[in-house]
Motif scaffolding. Structure first.
Motif: not given
Length: 155
Positions: A59-63, A73-81
């Motif tokens: 999602k946009a808020d995870e990038i 720099s482009v980074s992404g991290r999934k938010a925990p469920a």
């Protein structure tokens, strides 16, 4: 075993402004970890480029997109469920691991905008050379030099 990239990037170097360091990186190859997420680089106009990164599942808020000097720099991290909403996947084929992808930018290249749609992150880059750095014609006169604006003729 590492396989060397034998693709000739020369035609693209001639028509792409601002990505010489990126082509150097592509020619030297890299490990599999550096190939995620996949991306495209497109020349939209003479001074307008677009980087498209495949970020399916994010999602946009995870990038996070950060531009600093000549580095993008482009980074992404999934938010925990959230608690109680964990999924029980039978098969997971969509890679949602954390990533960081860096792009070397040429001088005077800045990020114009970014958008996320259909699992693709598009980042528009614009090359803006300052007026003082652009070439100017100098008229030869009787002892004094006169600056001529580009596109105009000497009087």
């Amino acid at each position: 075993m590492t396989m060397r990239n034998s693709f000739d990037w020369t035609p693209y170097r001639r028509s792409t402004v601002g990505f010489d360091r990126l082509f150097d990186f592509l020619e030297t190859g890299g490990s599999g970890a550096e190939n995620y997420p996949p991306f495209d680089i497109e020349k939209v106009a003479d001074d307008h480029f677009r980087i498209t990164v495949a970020v399916a599942g994010f999602k946009a808020d995870e990038i996070d997109i950060t531009a600093q000097q000549n580095m993008l720099s482009v980074s992404g991290r999934k938010a925990p469920a959230p608690e109680g909403e964990e999924r029980k996947l039978l098969y997971s084929g969509i890679a949602t691991r954390a990533f960081e992808r860096r792009f070397q930018l040429a001088d005077f290249v800045r990020v114009g905008s970014a958008d996320l749609a259909d699992g693709l992150l598009t980042i528009d880059l614009v090359r803006e050379v300052p007026e003082a750095m652009k070439p100017h014609k100098i008229a030869i006169g009787g002892g004094t030099a006169t600056l001529i604006e580009p596109g105009k003729k000497a009087a």
